[in-house]
Design a protein around this motif. Structure first.
Motif, PDB file in Angstrom:
ATOM      1  N   THR A  55      72.312  49.998   8.142  1.00 16.34           N
ATOM      2  CA  THR A  55      71.204  50.777   8.696  1.00 16.34           C
ATOM      3  C   THR A  55      70.075  49.865   9.157  1.00 16.34           C
ATOM      4  N   ALA A  56      69.720  48.886   8.329  1.00 13.57           N
ATOM      5  CA  ALA A  56      68.635  47.957   8.681  1.00 13.57           C
ATOM      6  C   ALA A  56      68.983  47.149   9.930  1.00 13.57           C
ATOM      7  N   ARG A  58      71.134  47.898  12.299  1.00 13.78           N
ATOM      8  CA  ARG A  58      71.171  48.777  13.482  1.00 13.78           C
ATOM      9  C   ARG A  58      69.762  49.102  13.977  1.00 13.78           C
ATOM     10  N   LYS A  59      68.819  49.318  13.062  1.00 13.06           N
ATOM     11  CA  LYS A  59      67.424  49.560  13.474  1.00 13.06           C
ATOM     12  C   LYS A  59      66.867  48.322  14.173  1.00 13.06           C
ATOM     13  N   ALA A  60      67.117  47.168  13.597  1.00 13.15           N
ATOM     14  CA  ALA A  60      66.653  45.918  14.207  1.00 13.15           C
ATOM     15  C   ALA A  60      67.274  45.741  15.592  1.00 13.15           C
ATOM     16  N   ALA A  62      68.313  47.985  17.685  1.00 12.14           N
ATOM     17  CA  ALA A  62      67.722  48.907  18.659  1.00 12.14           C
ATOM     18  C   ALA A  62      66.401  48.355  19.189  1.00 12.14           C
ATOM     19  N   ASN A  63      65.584  47.788  18.310  1.00 13.59           N
ATOM     20  CA  ASN A  63      64.312  47.213  18.755  1.00 13.59           C
ATOM     21  C   ASN A  63      64.505  45.898  19.494  1.00 13.59           C
ATOM     22  N   ASP A 135      60.664  42.873   9.108  1.00 13.90           N
ATOM     23  CA  ASP A 135      60.225  44.247   9.393  1.00 13.90           C
ATOM     24  C   ASP A 135      61.267  45.269   8.938  1.00 13.90           C
ATOM     25  N   TYR A 136      62.507  44.823   8.806  1.00 13.96           N
ATOM     26  CA  TYR A 136      63.626  45.691   8.416  1.00 13.96           C
ATOM     27  C   TYR A 136      64.188  45.300   7.044  1.00 13.96           C
ATOM     28  N   PRO A 155      61.411  46.434   3.672  1.00 14.82           N
ATOM     29  CA  PRO A 155      60.959  46.466   5.065  1.00 14.82           C
ATOM     30  C   PRO A 155      59.452  46.243   5.169  1.00 14.82           C
TER      31      PRO A 155
END
Length: 167
Positions: A55-56, A58-60, A62-63, A135-136, A155
């Motif tokens: 999850t972390a 994938r969030k990173a 995307a950004n 950040d993640y 995070p």
């Protein structure tokens, strides 16, 4: 089990297509000098990652994509057998188990085997993740492996200094 998947894509220049074979295996291996997408949830290297880590990352990703950087997976979860093969290959390469262990943990100490580590490429993606990963909760774990990331902080927290090497 070895499964061959045929991938067909269109080039920006037109509807021409190219076929690429990607090997999918049960042990989580990704061929040397190749990478897979974080969205390739059918691949054991992605499917067996710790859910919080996936999850972390994938969030990173995307950004990072918004910044024009694509995060690719060069290694994720690995079976204990695959991890042992990597260590055996490193011992052969470096002619020393001590030197090999600076780069490759045995299966019982590898965060890849537990699904708690991921290797990212290419280099610009590693640079981006080193700068923004905290950040993640993602941190570079080893100074000699700019591609190796683990969840080592909360995070928005501060990453610990990377260990000098896996040894």
């Amino acid at each position: 089990m070895l499964l061959l998947v045929m991938v067909t894509g269109c080039t920006p220049a037109g509807p021409q297509s190219a076929s690429v074979q990607v090997k999918v295996t049960d042990d989580g291996s990704i061929p040397k000098n190749e990478s897979i997408s974080l969205d390739d949830g059918e691949h054991a290297a992605i499917a067996n990652l710790d859910p919080a880590l996936l999850t972390a990352v994938r969030k990173a990703a995307a950004n990072a994509k918004l910044a024009g950087v694509e995060l690719r997976v060069t290694s994720g979860w690995r079976s204990a057998e695959h991890q042992q093969r990597l260590l055996d290959e490193a011992v052969e390469l470096y002619r020393s188990e001590e030197e090999a262990r600076r780069w490759v943990h045995p299966p019982d100490k590898s965060a890849h085997v537990t699904g708690k580590a991921i290797d990212i490429g290419p280099t610009n993606a590693d640079d981006w993740l080193i700068q923004h990963g905290a950040d993640y909760g993602l941190c570079q774990a080893y100074a000699n492996e700019m591609w190796h990331f683990e969840l080592l902080t909360t995070p928005g927290g501060q990453c610990p200094q990377p260990q000098s090497n896996a040894g």
